[in-house]
Design a protein around this motif. Sequence first.
Motif, PDB file in Angstrom:
ATOM      1  N   GLU A 107       0.831  -1.213   0.000  1.00 59.35           N
ATOM      2  CA  GLU A 107       0.000   0.000   0.000  1.00 59.35           C
ATOM      3  C   GLU A 107       0.864   1.261   0.000  1.00 59.35           C
ATOM      4  O   GLU A 107       0.595   2.207  -0.748  1.00 59.35           O
ATOM      5  CB  GLU A 107      -0.909  -0.009   1.222  1.00 59.35           C
ATOM      6  CG  GLU A 107      -1.861   1.182   1.278  1.00 59.35           C
ATOM      7  CD  GLU A 107      -2.774   1.125   2.485  1.00 59.35           C
ATOM      8  OE1 GLU A 107      -3.553   2.082   2.676  1.00 59.35           O
ATOM      9  OE2 GLU A 107      -2.702   0.104   3.227  1.00 59.35           O
ATOM     10  N   THR A 108       1.933   1.246   0.812  1.00 59.58           N
ATOM     11  CA  THR A 108       2.838   2.403   0.840  1.00 59.58           C
ATOM     12  C   THR A 108       3.581   2.552  -0.476  1.00 59.58           C
ATOM     13  O   THR A 108       3.799   3.664  -0.978  1.00 59.58           O
ATOM     14  CB  THR A 108       3.836   2.257   1.999  1.00 59.58           C
ATOM     15  OG1 THR A 108       3.129   2.051   3.217  1.00 59.58           O
ATOM     16  CG2 THR A 108       4.708   3.503   2.121  1.00 59.58           C
ATOM     17  N   GLU A 122       1.354   4.216  -2.901  1.00 58.79           N
ATOM     18  CA  GLU A 122       1.200   5.628  -2.573  1.00 58.79           C
ATOM     19  C   GLU A 122       2.377   6.450  -3.103  1.00 58.79           C
ATOM     20  O   GLU A 122       2.200   7.521  -3.683  1.00 58.79           O
ATOM     21  CB  GLU A 122       1.076   5.790  -1.058  1.00 58.79           C
ATOM     22  CG  GLU A 122       0.947   7.227  -0.590  1.00 58.79           C
ATOM     23  CD  GLU A 122      -0.387   7.833  -0.935  1.00 58.79           C
ATOM     24  OE1 GLU A 122      -0.501   9.074  -0.927  1.00 58.79           O
ATOM     25  OE2 GLU A 122      -1.317   7.058  -1.230  1.00 58.79           O
ATOM     26  N   SER A 153       2.204   6.825  -6.924  1.00 56.72           N
ATOM     27  CA  SER A 153       1.206   7.773  -7.413  1.00 56.72           C
ATOM     28  C   SER A 153       1.689   9.212  -7.312  1.00 56.72           C
ATOM     29  O   SER A 153       1.173  10.087  -8.006  1.00 56.72           O
ATOM     30  CB  SER A 153      -0.096   7.610  -6.636  1.00 56.72           C
ATOM     31  OG  SER A 153       0.106   7.974  -5.277  1.00 56.72           O
ATOM     32  N   ARG A 173      -3.111  12.549  -6.646  1.00 54.96           N
ATOM     33  CA  ARG A 173      -2.774  11.212  -6.179  1.00 54.96           C
ATOM     34  C   ARG A 173      -3.196  10.163  -7.192  1.00 54.96           C
ATOM     35  O   ARG A 173      -4.181  10.299  -7.896  1.00 54.96           O
ATOM     36  CB  ARG A 173      -3.461  10.927  -4.845  1.00 54.96           C
ATOM     37  CG  ARG A 173      -2.997  11.812  -3.698  1.00 54.96           C
ATOM     38  CD  ARG A 173      -3.717  11.463  -2.405  1.00 54.96           C
ATOM     39  NE  ARG A 173      -3.366  10.141  -1.928  1.00 54.96           N
ATOM     40  CZ  ARG A 173      -4.163   9.092  -1.996  1.00 54.96           C
ATOM     41  NH1 ARG A 173      -5.356   9.224  -2.556  1.00 54.96           N
ATOM     42  NH2 ARG A 173      -3.776   7.917  -1.537  1.00 54.96           N
ATOM     43  N   ARG A 174      -2.423   9.104  -7.181  1.00 60.01           N
ATOM     44  CA  ARG A 174      -2.731   7.908  -7.969  1.00 60.01           C
ATOM     45  C   ARG A 174      -2.971   8.249  -9.442  1.00 60.01           C
ATOM     46  O   ARG A 174      -3.920   7.804 -10.044  1.00 60.01           O
ATOM     47  CB  ARG A 174      -3.935   7.171  -7.387  1.00 60.01           C
ATOM     48  CG  ARG A 174      -3.715   6.711  -5.951  1.00 60.01           C
ATOM     49  CD  ARG A 174      -4.852   5.858  -5.451  1.00 60.01           C
ATOM     50  NE  ARG A 174      -4.635   5.422  -4.083  1.00 60.01           N
ATOM     51  CZ  ARG A 174      -3.872   4.393  -3.712  1.00 60.01           C
ATOM     52  NH1 ARG A 174      -3.243   3.692  -4.652  1.00 60.01           N
ATOM     53  NH2 ARG A 174      -3.735   4.068  -2.454  1.00 60.01           N
TER      54      ARG A 174
END
Length: 545
Positions: free
Chosen positions: A119-120, A123, A126, A140-141
């Motif tokens: 998940e990090t 992040e 992104s 983001r993303r």
Amino acid sequence: MDQPRAFSNAIEDEVETAETVEHGPVSRAVVERDGASGRARRRKGARGAGFLRRLKLSRTKVERKLADIEFAPDLAEGIGSRKWFRGAGTMVALIAVSVALWPEFAPLEAATIAELDEETHDEFRSQMIMPLALGGDTGRRMAATDAVRLLRAAPERPQLQLLATYGQGDSLTSMLRRSGLEPFQAAEVEAMIGRAFPLEDIEPGTQFAITLGRRPAADEPRPLDNLSFRARFDLEMALNRTDGQLAVEKQVIRVDDTPLRIRGEVGGSLYRSARAAGAPASAIQAYLKAMGDHMDLGSIGSSDTFDMILSYRRAETGERQAGKLLFAGIERGGQAKAQLMRFGDKDEFFDASGTGEQRSGLIAPVPGSMSSRYGMRRHPILGYKRMHAGLDFRGRHGTPIVAVTDGTVSGAGRMGGCGIAVRLNHAGGLSTRYCHMSRMAVSRGQRVRRGQVIGYIGSTGLSTGPHLHYEMYRGNRHVDPASVKYVTRQQLTRAQLAQFRENLARLKRVAPGEALAELAPQTDEAPKPMREIDRLNQNQVQRVD
């Protein structure tokens, strides 16, 4: 008083004697011991001083010997000699010492890599900087993830919109080919436009909005989908592709021709006041020229009112176009002092009485200063006094010579001592002659206007250098050109005068600034669709109210 003093002295003497008796042998032993140690120190100091003298002497000898030896000689001189090898040895030794003392480079230890979970990692991905082609964008993303797969070939845009400019001396075919059309299609488009509108009437600087469609195949050029341009101020043309075929469409633009009237107080400067009132610079220059030909501009006062009317066109699409000056006037105390209107095929200005252009005085034939006046003088070549029947003007070789007023060329060619010359006949029995030209710009029988170039300064004939000899005749007798002032006028016929007064009355009925108002829509004109942003703004205003 004497007995006690004597008693004290006696006591002191006894004490000193006792001390001498008690400590006498000890003091002598100490003195003897101190003397022995002092002699030892002196002998040791003498030996040390001798050693230092010998060391200094040896160092001096070594320095003298080393000073005679040159350790760093010029290696470009005495190659192969002992001195040269000694210098080479010094260089090799210095290099060896440098290599021996060369520092060691070891990699710096970096911080340990942090353990990132999935998940990090997503992040960070992104938010990193990436090219737009790989999905990079703000927010983001937005960057590409592992789910993105690169295409073998990027798809083309379905349409390309271009803006091309028709240049001076350009052709429509060349412009279209520069925009990406194939030669055959560019020639076809030019022929279609030429059948609907004269191509020679397309002014340089006209912009063409071009839309190219999708390619039929990867190796074929794009076809033309749409082309539009402003053919005239009141006409817009377009080529649209419908069902695979191009068709020409004309759209007539409604134009209002109400003239623009500008009035204002002259003030300290007529030019600045007119510019502040909104008059174009070209219209003000035409106004000053027209008024200057009919009156003395110096007689215009600061409290006078200038009045000018110029042609003006405004299209329903919003464009506006200012034209030439139509009317020029000056008012003083509410009364017209001068009124001029452009009239006739020659675009000349006539005053309110119907009298044509009034031109007082003569313009100078050349811009140079005067070097010799009219009268008796000693001829610079012949050497004796005789009549100088004209004016001499200074000027460089090739400077243009202009006619001082309207006339007809009665003679052009060589005229004796006058060299190459031109003679003009004017109204009122006047004629002028321009001598010593390098070449002529007119021919016999030609009509010329005031200010028209008729030749160029030279030094032909009896002349000592480039200049203009200018003569004037009245009834075949020479007169002083500087003493003659006359005017040229044109009088309108009765029918022309009636038309002139009708046009003047119609122009003077125009209100100042009337042409600046928005063009009112016609009753049969369909309302234009409202944009969504305008509709939202209108609804917001209604809610506020």
